[in-house]
Scaffold this motif. Structure first.
Motif, PDB file in Angstrom:
ATOM      1  N   ALA A 175     -25.924  12.484  -5.025  1.00 32.34           N
ATOM      2  CA  ALA A 175     -26.871  13.010  -4.044  1.00 32.34           C
ATOM      3  C   ALA A 175     -26.262  12.840  -2.657  1.00 32.34           C
ATOM      4  N   ASP A 176     -26.301  13.890  -1.839  1.00 36.07           N
ATOM      5  CA  ASP A 176     -25.685  13.781  -0.514  1.00 36.07           C
ATOM      6  C   ASP A 176     -26.643  13.258   0.556  1.00 36.07           C
ATOM      7  N   GLU A 177     -27.917  13.079   0.220  1.00 36.38           N
ATOM      8  CA  GLU A 177     -28.913  12.513   1.132  1.00 36.38           C
ATOM      9  C   GLU A 177     -28.937  13.200   2.497  1.00 36.38           C
ATOM     10  N   GLY A 178     -28.586  14.487   2.522  1.00 36.65           N
ATOM     11  CA  GLY A 178     -28.615  15.248   3.762  1.00 36.65           C
ATOM     12  C   GLY A 178     -27.345  15.165   4.588  1.00 36.65           C
ATOM     13  N   PHE A 179     -26.351  14.396   4.135  1.00 37.90           N
ATOM     14  CA  PHE A 179     -25.084  14.290   4.861  1.00 37.90           C
ATOM     15  C   PHE A 179     -24.261  15.554   4.645  1.00 37.90           C
ATOM     16  N   LEU A 180     -23.511  15.946   5.652  1.00 41.46           N
ATOM     17  CA  LEU A 180     -22.495  16.980   5.507  1.00 41.46           C
ATOM     18  C   LEU A 180     -21.192  16.226   5.270  1.00 41.46           C
ATOM     19  N   ILE A 181     -20.727  16.194   4.057  1.00 40.25           N
ATOM     20  CA  ILE A 181     -19.581  15.370   3.672  1.00 40.25           C
ATOM     21  C   ILE A 181     -18.298  16.150   3.881  1.00 40.25           C
ATOM     22  N   ASP A 182     -17.337  15.508   4.594  1.00 37.90           N
ATOM     23  CA  ASP A 182     -16.080  16.190   4.877  1.00 37.90           C
ATOM     24  C   ASP A 182     -14.851  15.410   4.433  1.00 37.90           C
ATOM     25  N   GLU A 183     -15.047  14.218   3.903  1.00 38.87           N
ATOM     26  CA  GLU A 183     -13.889  13.410   3.517  1.00 38.87           C
ATOM     27  C   GLU A 183     -14.304  12.384   2.460  1.00 38.87           C
ATOM     28  N   THR A 184     -13.374  12.078   1.581  1.00 43.02           N
ATOM     29  CA  THR A 184     -13.541  11.018   0.608  1.00 43.02           C
ATOM     30  C   THR A 184     -12.364  10.078   0.752  1.00 43.02           C
ATOM     31  N   GLU A 185     -12.623   8.786   0.780  1.00 45.66           N
ATOM     32  CA  GLU A 185     -11.555   7.800   0.903  1.00 45.66           C
ATOM     33  C   GLU A 185     -11.492   7.012  -0.410  1.00 45.66           C
ATOM     34  N   ILE A 201       0.857  -1.183   0.000  1.00 43.84           N
ATOM     35  CA  ILE A 201       0.000   0.000   0.000  1.00 43.84           C
ATOM     36  C   ILE A 201       0.896   1.236   0.000  1.00 43.84           C
ATOM     37  N   LYS A 202       0.564   2.165  -0.857  1.00 38.40           N
ATOM     38  CA  LYS A 202       1.335   3.412  -0.970  1.00 38.40           C
ATOM     39  C   LYS A 202       0.388   4.597  -0.859  1.00 38.40           C
ATOM     40  N   ASP A 203       0.871   5.670  -0.265  1.00 39.50           N
ATOM     41  CA  ASP A 203       0.109   6.912  -0.176  1.00 39.50           C
ATOM     42  C   ASP A 203       0.134   7.637  -1.509  1.00 39.50           C
ATOM     43  N   VAL A 204      -0.971   8.309  -1.806  1.00 36.02           N
ATOM     44  CA  VAL A 204      -1.083   9.147  -2.999  1.00 36.02           C
ATOM     45  C   VAL A 204      -1.722  10.460  -2.560  1.00 36.02           C
ATOM     46  N   ASP A 205      -1.034  11.561  -2.805  1.00 32.64           N
ATOM     47  CA  ASP A 205      -1.623  12.856  -2.486  1.00 32.64           C
ATOM     48  C   ASP A 205      -2.809  13.113  -3.393  1.00 32.64           C
ATOM     49  N   CYS A 206      -3.789  13.817  -2.873  1.00 31.01           N
ATOM     50  CA  CYS A 206      -4.981  14.146  -3.641  1.00 31.01           C
ATOM     51  C   CYS A 206      -4.636  15.200  -4.689  1.00 31.01           C
ATOM     52  N   ALA A 207      -5.075  14.978  -5.910  1.00 29.56           N
ATOM     53  CA  ALA A 207      -4.808  15.922  -6.997  1.00 29.56           C
ATOM     54  C   ALA A 207      -5.562  17.232  -6.794  1.00 29.56           C
ATOM     55  N   ILE A 208      -6.698  17.176  -6.125  1.00 30.18           N
ATOM     56  CA  ILE A 208      -7.508  18.373  -5.918  1.00 30.18           C
ATOM     57  C   ILE A 208      -7.029  19.157  -4.708  1.00 30.18           C
ATOM     58  N   GLY A 209      -6.627  18.446  -3.670  1.00 29.65           N
ATOM     59  CA  GLY A 209      -6.116  19.090  -2.470  1.00 29.65           C
ATOM     60  C   GLY A 209      -7.121  19.182  -1.354  1.00 29.65           C
ATOM     61  N   ALA A 210      -8.208  19.897  -1.560  1.00 29.54           N
ATOM     62  CA  ALA A 210      -9.188  20.104  -0.497  1.00 29.54           C
ATOM     63  C   ALA A 210     -10.162  18.939  -0.405  1.00 29.54           C
ATOM     64  N   ALA A 211     -10.529  18.594   0.808  1.00 32.99           N
ATOM     65  CA  ALA A 211     -11.505  17.518   1.022  1.00 32.99           C
ATOM     66  C   ALA A 211     -12.909  18.077   0.882  1.00 32.99           C
ATOM     67  N   PRO A 212     -13.846  17.301   0.440  1.00 32.76           N
ATOM     68  CA  PRO A 212     -13.677  15.984  -0.168  1.00 32.76           C
ATOM     69  C   PRO A 212     -13.281  16.097  -1.632  1.00 32.76           C
ATOM     70  N   CYS A 213     -12.587  15.090  -2.131  1.00 29.56           N
ATOM     71  CA  CYS A 213     -12.113  15.109  -3.521  1.00 29.56           C
ATOM     72  C   CYS A 213     -13.253  14.931  -4.521  1.00 29.56           C
TER      73      CYS A 213
END
Length: 143
Positions: free
Chosen positions: A118-128, A101-113
């Motif tokens: 549809a967010d179904e009412g969730f406040l999304i703060d991270e993408t894995e 397993i290797k780390d990869v920096d996010c190309a976009i930078g800010a979360a969530p990528c």
């Protein structure tokens, strides 16, 4: 890494020898399993190594994860893996053959990528994100 006692206390945790030993065992060894962490602590021969049961280790890992001092990732077909790299927006590459397993920096930078359709009412703060494939050692064209 910041001095472990100060780091633990900044998150409202007591600075125990077991917690410090887990943080030390992860230093330089990202994506470690609980068994690998346990073996490193045992090999270190510290005070924590004699007093840390398997259940105790999992309790410490839960405490450190809950305090966001470590991150747990759970790639499909693999035991949970722990790392010190938290608070940034990075993802992982995983080899289907050897499990590297290797780390990869996010190309976009800010979360969530990525944003869901549809967010179904969730406040999304991270993408894995985990990309699966074969690492350079396992690829048939590099043998």
């Amino acid at each position: 890494m910041e001095e472990p006692t100060r780091l633990l206390r900044s998150k409202g945790l007591r600075s125990t020898s077991q917690r410090r030993a887990v943080l030390a065992a992860l230093q330089g060894f990202p994506h470690s399993t609980a068994s690998e962490i346990e073996a490193r602590i045992g090999a270190a021969g510290t005070e924590a190594s004699s007093g840390l049961s398997r259940q105790g280790l999992y309790n410490v890992l839960d405490d450190l994860t809950g305090a966001r001092l470590i991150r747990v990732i759970e790639p499909a077909g693999s035991p949970a893996r722990y790392e010190l790299r938290v608070g940034d927006n990075h993802h992982h590459l995983a080899c289907r053959d050897c499990g590297a397993i290797k780390d990869v920096d996010c190309a976009i930078g800010a979360a969530p990528c990525l944003d869901p359709v549809a967010d179904e009412g969730f406040l999304i703060d991270e993408t894995e994100i985990t990309w699966w494939g074969l690492c350079a050692r396992c690829r048939p064209d590099t043998v």
